[in-house]
Structures are given as structure tokens and as C-alpha cells.
Design a protein around this motif. Structure first.
Motif, short mmCIF file in Angstrom:
data_model
loop_
_atom_site.label_atom_id
_atom_site.label_comp_id
_atom_site.label_asym_id
_atom_site.label_seq_id
_atom_site.Cartn_x
_atom_site.Cartn_y
_atom_site.Cartn_z
N GLY A 33 -13.04 68.30 63.40
CA GLY A 33 -12.56 69.70 63.61
C GLY A 33 -11.88 69.94 62.45
O GLY A 33 -11.89 71.10 61.86
N ALA A 34 -11.22 68.79 61.49
CA ALA A 34 -10.61 69.24 60.45
C ALA A 34 -11.51 69.75 59.41
O ALA A 34 -10.86 70.37 58.43
CB ALA A 34 -9.67 67.90 60.04
N VAL A 35 -12.71 68.99 59.18
CA VAL A 35 -13.68 69.54 58.10
C VAL A 35 -13.98 70.86 58.21
O VAL A 35 -14.07 71.62 57.25
CB VAL A 35 -14.79 68.53 58.33
CG1 VAL A 35 -15.98 69.03 57.56
CG2 VAL A 35 -14.53 66.84 57.97
N GLY A 36 -13.86 71.37 59.63
CA GLY A 36 -14.35 72.85 59.85
C GLY A 36 -13.15 73.78 59.25
O GLY A 36 -13.49 74.93 59.34
N ASP A 65 -19.61 67.94 50.32
CA ASP A 65 -18.99 67.77 49.00
C ASP A 65 -17.61 68.08 48.89
O ASP A 65 -16.97 67.99 47.83
CB ASP A 65 -20.12 68.80 48.08
CG ASP A 65 -21.10 68.34 47.87
OD1 ASP A 65 -21.53 67.03 48.45
OD2 ASP A 65 -22.48 68.94 47.40
N VAL A 66 -17.07 68.97 49.67
CA VAL A 66 -15.71 69.34 49.64
C VAL A 66 -14.51 68.52 50.54
O VAL A 66 -13.74 67.75 50.20
CB VAL A 66 -15.68 70.90 49.72
CG1 VAL A 66 -14.05 71.20 49.34
CG2 VAL A 66 -16.40 71.31 48.47
N ARG A 67 -14.97 68.99 51.72
CA ARG A 67 -13.93 68.54 52.79
C ARG A 67 -14.03 67.14 53.50
O ARG A 67 -12.92 66.63 53.59
CB ARG A 67 -13.99 69.53 53.96
CG ARG A 67 -13.47 70.91 53.43
CD ARG A 67 -13.34 72.01 54.64
NE ARG A 67 -13.02 73.52 54.01
CZ ARG A 67 -13.47 74.31 54.75
NH1 ARG A 67 -13.85 74.24 56.04
NH2 ARG A 67 -13.27 75.49 54.44
N LEU A 68 -15.31 66.83 53.63
CA LEU A 68 -15.55 65.46 54.41
C LEU A 68 -14.75 64.27 53.75
O LEU A 68 -14.04 63.26 54.35
CB LEU A 68 -17.17 65.22 54.61
CG LEU A 68 -17.33 63.87 55.42
CD1 LEU A 68 -16.80 64.16 56.70
CD2 LEU A 68 -18.62 63.55 55.30
N VAL A 69 -14.80 64.03 52.24
CA VAL A 69 -14.39 63.02 51.51
C VAL A 69 -12.63 62.97 51.69
O VAL A 69 -12.19 62.00 51.91
CB VAL A 69 -14.72 63.05 50.24
CG1 VAL A 69 -14.23 64.03 49.25
CG2 VAL A 69 -14.43 61.78 49.54
N ARG A 70 -12.29 64.28 51.69
CA ARG A 70 -10.70 64.51 51.71
C ARG A 70 -10.39 64.09 53.08
O ARG A 70 -9.32 63.41 53.35
CB ARG A 70 -10.33 65.98 51.48
CG ARG A 70 -8.74 66.05 51.56
CD ARG A 70 -8.52 67.54 51.05
NE ARG A 70 -6.91 67.44 51.21
CZ ARG A 70 -6.27 67.69 50.40
NH1 ARG A 70 -6.84 68.19 49.10
NH2 ARG A 70 -4.99 67.89 50.26
N VAL A 71 -10.96 64.49 54.12
CA VAL A 71 -10.64 64.35 55.59
C VAL A 71 -10.76 62.88 55.91
O VAL A 71 -9.82 62.30 56.56
CB VAL A 71 -11.76 65.10 56.58
CG1 VAL A 71 -11.58 64.61 58.06
CG2 VAL A 71 -11.15 66.61 56.46
N LEU A 72 -11.86 62.24 55.63
CA LEU A 72 -12.12 60.68 55.65
C LEU A 72 -11.05 59.84 54.72
O LEU A 72 -10.44 58.97 55.36
CB LEU A 72 -13.35 60.16 55.09
CG LEU A 72 -14.59 60.79 56.19
CD1 LEU A 72 -15.94 60.13 55.50
CD2 LEU A 72 -14.38 60.27 57.63
N LEU A 204 -4.18 63.81 48.82
CA LEU A 204 -5.29 63.48 49.33
C LEU A 204 -6.42 64.22 48.58
O LEU A 204 -7.65 63.72 48.58
CB LEU A 204 -5.55 63.40 50.71
CG LEU A 204 -4.48 62.44 51.63
CD1 LEU A 204 -4.18 62.96 53.05
CD2 LEU A 204 -5.14 61.07 51.62
N GLY A 205 -6.20 65.07 47.76
CA GLY A 205 -7.02 65.92 46.89
C GLY A 205 -7.68 64.97 45.92
O GLY A 205 -8.72 65.25 45.35
N ARG A 206 -6.91 63.75 45.73
CA ARG A 206 -7.59 62.64 44.73
C ARG A 206 -8.78 61.92 45.34
O ARG A 206 -9.40 61.04 44.83
CB ARG A 206 -6.68 61.70 44.44
CG ARG A 206 -5.54 62.51 43.38
CD ARG A 206 -4.29 61.39 43.34
NE ARG A 206 -3.06 62.25 43.14
CZ ARG A 206 -1.73 61.91 43.07
NH1 ARG A 206 -1.62 60.52 43.59
NH2 ARG A 206 -0.71 62.56 43.00
N ALA A 207 -9.05 61.99 46.66
CA ALA A 207 -10.00 61.35 47.15
C ALA A 207 -11.27 61.56 46.69
O ALA A 207 -11.64 62.68 46.41
CB ALA A 207 -9.93 61.57 48.77
N ASN A 208 -12.10 60.55 46.69
CA ASN A 208 -13.63 60.55 46.08
C ASN A 208 -14.33 59.43 46.93
O ASN A 208 -13.42 58.61 47.49
CB ASN A 208 -13.78 60.65 44.69
CG ASN A 208 -12.93 59.50 44.17
OD1 ASN A 208 -13.32 58.29 44.40
ND2 ASN A 208 -12.42 59.59 42.80
#
Lengths: 349, 254
Positions: A33-36, A65-72, A204-208
Motif C-alpha cells: 500500500g505504501a508503495v502506491g 525504481d523510486v518507491r520500493l527501495v525507500r519503502v523496504l 530514508l531517502g538515502r535508501a538504495n
């Protein structure tokens, strides 16, 4: 045939396990849900489709490429901080122990500031402050977190200071590093100062994918190790002498538990900065829902930590959209009152 | 003999806590360790199950030197009931099952559950089995600790002033429970205790400690107005009432 106490106990354990499984399912649903959720809203079913089909075109590109990595990232960071807090609270037998209260976050912030000021790792573009050499900043933050961990372990092993007093020692260590951070800010030029302040906001924007891999490499072995010693943690809850009388090597458990949990939280704060209260909220909410049995606590506390940070980060991404707030601001702002509420509610119980 | 303690001494830094203490206990025997606050009673119990390491002397558990036994082997042989415990949010069954920890590695077996259930029933706390420990009274919590020690299935149980925070009803209930367990003839127990009348009523033999040394030891006959006067610095009368010896204090010695 009448039910025995053991039958009733097994039924009780199964009910708790079912609640834990429901929590895990909720985390999966919340993650999707958060990815959406974001400036472009993607329906739940489209997110699932993009994930299942590995579709990286159109909306799938935003998902992958944008949201999943941040959410995870928020799931992994929440789980790590919460697991660290749970372990620290158990081995130090103090409900206020966490990576934040033991000074690890302050040490990491000081380490980052040293890298920014002395190694030129912070710079600016025309419009934003950026960390130009993220690896140096993270490595320096990690090194100083380890120094803080070492100080705590030395105090634990070499002195007669009680486990309960370790939180006070952690506050003292934290204040030393906070003073160091202030000194660094005083010595910094305006760009460096902005870079330091920017880093200290847990973000968490630094997540990769690489940082996620590093955190997973620290989180999974720590979780397995903790689960292996779950009965020892339970014994510690009844007091150190009782634990010893039940065959627990309490000193080894304390040193091992502190080392593993401190390393895990050091990895997290080195990458993402100060994210306060998750290490306290996760374990305390889990205790309210599942009791003090570490067979459940060591699994449900990370799940709850993930859920809380996921919710906070989703709020941080959307509350002032299109501006994205660093999640550390929200966890500090909302975590404090929530923790006070938990303390008051716990006392009333 | 289940437990043989010979010339045991322990010092904290350079301060001697107890010196040259010897005692024995066999199956069916309940030994009381008496003495004023700070006489070394609790420390002696901790040295017996090696929660702390004594500097001199020996502890033999069923003929085996405790120094050569690992913590798990000692935990299988010696149960521990502390004066008080942290009231956690674990259930009573969880806590009693914890007593089986020295007997399993990864997870409890059916045997561990059976022994835990037996201990709960033996102590008469079945109605509390799924209650969180932090909702229990002090007396109930002490019974849970005894059940845990019993589930441990030890040959020796050490009690550290188990009645000190209980009302008179719970004091006598707890002591009667302990006596009944010991009377089954499978175990021995050593109990640090403050209440001389409880000790006289329920214990078989007595060790009187003064400033870390054994001042007197033996059966009920060692509890005299002279020994109590010397150990506790108090004038007392020792008399018999309803078939039990009792100690009646006068006033403290200045």
C-alpha cells in the motif's frame, strides 16, 4: 477428555502465533500500500501487478525504481532499530535502553560531522545541500558508533556498574558526542553546517539497494542469533541471579547481546542518521500486545517497528507533498508523545 | 548426601562475607540458615549454586565437585527461589516452563510440558496458569517461583528468605508447601530465613551465622536463649507452645 493445563497453554500460544502472523500479513499489505502512495497515486492492484511481473515500464518504473527501495528501507530500518532496542532492553534489564538512549545515534552524528568538516564530504549545488561522499560519511558515522559501543561494552565488562545504570552511562556518552557535534558545527562553514544538519535528520531517502543489502546482512544473522537465545532472554527477565541459577551465562549473553544489537543499530544510523524512538516504540507496543515472552517479542517487535516507521515515512512523504520531510523529524515529533502515552497506559494497567 | 559444603569462604574485594562454612543436607532434610542482616546468608546460598564463585572450600553435589560442573549441570541439580523476583508480563505457565530450560536446548519437549504442569498442580496454582505474572500478588508470585524450582526437577532447592515479604497467612502456607515437598523424600532444601519461629516449626536443622562465621549448628536444641542472644544481640526466651518451640524476644541489647 478434559483439557489439561498444557492443552490450554498450547491454545494460548497458538492464539498469539496467529496474532503474530496477522501482524506479518498486515506489514506485507502496508508495504504494498505504501508503495502506491505518493504524488502519483498507484492503485494497490497495479502495485501488486508491477511487483509480480517485474514490470519496470510506466507506473512500474515508479514502483521499482523510486518507491520500493525507500519503502523496504523503512521496513528494514524499523525492524533493525526495534530488534536492537528489544535486545538492549533485555540484556540491560532496562525498558529505556535503545540505540538512541545509549548514545549510538549521537556518536554516529558526530562521526558524520567529522567526515563532513575534515574530509570535505558535504557540499552544495545551486539549490540543495548534498552529501557528496556518502561512503566516507557513513564509514565515519559507523566508526564512531563502534567507539560508542566499545565504551558501553568496556563499562559493562570492566566496571561494577549495574546493567540498569548503563542507560545513564549511555546518556553521558551521548552528551559527550553531542558536545562534539556542536563543536563540529561551530567549526564548519555554512555549507558544511547545512550538510551536517541535513545528515542528522534521519532520512530514508538515502535508501538504495546496496544499503538494503548491507542492513539485511546485519539484520538477519542478529535476528537468528537472538532467536537462538530466546529462552535465555526470558530467563534474564526474571532477574540476573535467577537466570544464572537456570544455567544462563549472563555475562556472555549481555556482552554478545549488546555487541550484536549495537552493531546492527550502528549500521542503520550510519546510513540513515538519527531516527529516534523506533527502538523504544517497537518493543513497548509489542510488549503490550504479546507480553514479555521473547519467543514472540523478538519477532513481533521488529514487525511493529517496521509498521511504525513505514507509517511515519509514508506520512513524511505525503503530509507536505510534493515536499518530502526527513522521517527522523516525524518520529521525534510523534514518537515522544506516543511513548509517554504508552508509559501512562502501562502504569494504569 | 545431596549436598556437602566444606570450609566454604567468600570475600568481596578484601571484605570477608563468610568464612569456613560447612553444612550437609540429605534427602528429606530442610536446613535453615539463620543470622542477622548482612551475616552472609544470601551470599552463602549463591556460592552453593555458584551464582558467585567462592575463593576457598568445596561444594559437592551428590558427590560431584560443583567446580567441575558447568552452569547447566548445576541448574539441573539445584533449584533457586529468590527473595523476590521481577514481575514480568510472562504468564505463570511461561515462568514455570522456564524451570525446564536447563533440560532442553532449542524447545521444550512433551516431558518438559508435563513436568511444568505437574509442578503447577503440585503447588496449587492451576487457576493462575495463564495469568501474567505482573498481575499476581506477592504471595502468588512466590508460589510461582517454587513451582518453577520444582519443574527444574532438582535434588536441592535453595530458598532465599522466601517469606520475607509475605503476610502471616501466606508465610505459613508457603512453608507448609515447602515442607510437604521435602517430605516427599526426593529432595533436600537449604533456606535462608529471618523468622525464627517459622524456622523452628518447619526446618530440621539450623546453621546460625554471625559475621560470616558459623556460630552454632545442629538440630532444634541449638536454638537456645544463649545462642540467639549471641547471634542476634537480643534477649529472648525459648519456650514451647502447642507442641512447637517459639522464640519470644524481650528487648534489644544496647
Amino acid at each position: 477428555m478434559s483439557r489439561t493445563q498444557t492443552d490450554r497453554y498450547h491454545a494460548y500460544i497458538r492464539a498469539k502465533a496467529a496474532l503474530g502472523a496477522a501482524l506479518a500479513l498486515l506489514l506485507v499489505v502496508a508495504t504494498i500500500g505504501a508503495v502506491g502512495i505518493g504524488s502519483i497515486k498507484i492503485p494497490f492492484s497495479d502495485v501488486v501487478a508491477a511487483l509480480v511481473r517485474f514490470d519496470r515500464s510506466g507506473q512500474g518504473r515508479i514502483v521499482w525504481d523510486v518507491r520500493l527501495v525507500r519503502v523496504l528501507g523503512s521496513v528494514a530500518v524499523g525492524a533493525s532499530l526495534s530488534l536492537s532496542g528489544t535486545m538492549m532492553q533485555s540484556v540491560l534489564r532496562n525498558p529505556l535502553a535503545s540505540p538512541y538512549t545509549l548514545g549510538l545515534s549521537s556518536a554516529a552524528a558526530f562521526g558524520a560531522s567529522v567526515a563532513i568538516v575534515f574530509f570535505g564530504a558535504g557540499t552544495s549545488t545551486s539549490s540543495t545541500i548534498i552529501i557528496s561522499d556518502f561512503f566516507t560519511v557513513a564509514a565515519s558515522a559507523f566508526a564512531f558508533s563502534l567507539l560508542s559501543t566499545a565504551a558501553i561494552l568496556v563499562l559493562t565488562v570492566l566496571t561494577t556498574i549495574s546493567a540498569q545504570s548503563m542507560v545513564l552511562a549511555g546518556i553521558a556518552i551521548g552528551s559527550i558526542f553531542s558536545a562534539g557535534l556542536t563543536l563540529m558545527q561551530y567549526l564548519a562553514n555554512s555549507v558544511q553546517l547545512a550538510a551536517i544538519v541535513s545528515w542528522t535528520f534521519g532520512d530514508l531517502g538515502r535508501a538504495n539497494w546496496r544499503s538494503l543489502l548491507v542492513i539485511a546482512t546485519a539484520l538477519i544473522p542478529t535476528l537468528l542469533l537472538a532467536l537462538f537465545y530466546r529462552w535465555d532472554f526470558n530467563a534474564m527477565d526474571s532477574g540476573e541471579d535467577t537466570a544464572k541459577a537456570l544455567g544462563v551465562r549472563t555475562t556472555a549473553l549481555r556482552i554478545g547481546g549488546m555487541l550484536a544489537s549495537s552493531l546492527l543499530s550502528a549500521v542503520v544510523v550510519s546510513y540513515f542518521g538519527t531516527i529516534a524512538f523506533i527502538g523504544l516504540l517497537g518493543p513497548h507496543i509489542a510488549r503490550r500486545l504479546f507480553g514479555a515472552d521473547h519467543r514472540f517479542l523478538l519477532i513481533t517487535s521488529p514487525l511493529i517497528g517496521s509498521l511504525v516507521l513505514l507509517a511515519a515515512d509514508t506520512l513524511a512523504r505525503t503530509i507536505l507533498s510534493p515536499m518530502v520531510l526527513p522521517v527522523g523529524i516525524l518520529t521525534s515529533l510523534l514518537g515522544g508523545p506516543l511513548f509517554i502515552y504508552l508509559l501512562i497506559a502501562g502504569r494504569r494497567r | 548426601m545431596i549436598i556437602t559444603v566444606d570450609n566454604l569462604s567468600f570475600s568481596y574485594k578484601s571484605t570477608p562475607i563468610f568464612r569456613d562454612v560447612s553444612l550437609r543436607a540429605d534427602k528429606g532434610e530442610l536446613v535453615a540458615v539463620l543470622g542477622r542482616n548482612g551475616a552472609g546468608k544470601t551470599t552463602l546460598l549463591k556460592a552453593i549454586n555458584r551464582v558467585i564463585s567462592p575463593q576457598h572450600g568445596s561444594v559437592m553435589i551428590e558427590g560431584v565437585d560443583a567446580k567441575t560442573m558447568g552452569p547447566m549441570a548445576i541448574a539441573q541439580a539445584v533449584g533457586w527461589v529468590p527473595q523476590s523476583t521481577e514481575a514480568t508480563a510472562m504468564t505463570v505457565f511461561d515462568l514455570v516452563l522456564l524451570g525446564r530450560k536447563p533440560h532442553f536446548r532449542w524447545a521444550p519437549s512433551k516431558e518438559d510440558y508435563r513436568k511444568s504442569e505437574e509442578a503447577i498442580e503440585r503447588i496449587g496454582i492451576s487457576h493462575l496458569a495463564l495469568r501474567p505474572a505482573n498481575e499476581l500478588s506477592g504471595g502468588e508470585l512466590q508460589l510461582v517461583q517454587i513451582a518453577r524450582a520444582l519443574a527444574q526437577d532438582p535434588r536441592l532447592i535453595l530458598f532465599d528468605e522466601p517469606t520475607s515479604s509475605l503476610d502471616i497467612h501466606n508465610q505459613y502456607r508457603l512453608m507448609a508447601t515447602v515442607r510437604a515437598i521435602i517430605d516427599e523424600g526426593e529432595r533436600a532444601a537449604i533456606m535462608a530465613v529471618h523468622d525464627l519461629n517459622l524456622a523452628l516449626r518447619y526446618c530440621d536443622s539450623f546453621i546460625l551465622l554471625k559475621e560470616g562465621r558459623v556460630w552454632a549448628a545442629g538440630d532444634r536444641r541449638v536454638i537456645t536463649k544463649e545462642t540467639i542472644g549471641m547471634v542476634y544481640d537480643i534477649e529472648v526466651d525459648v519456650m514451647e507452645l502447642a507442641g512447637f518451640p517459639i522464640v519470644v524476644p524481650h528487648s534489644t541489647t544496647q
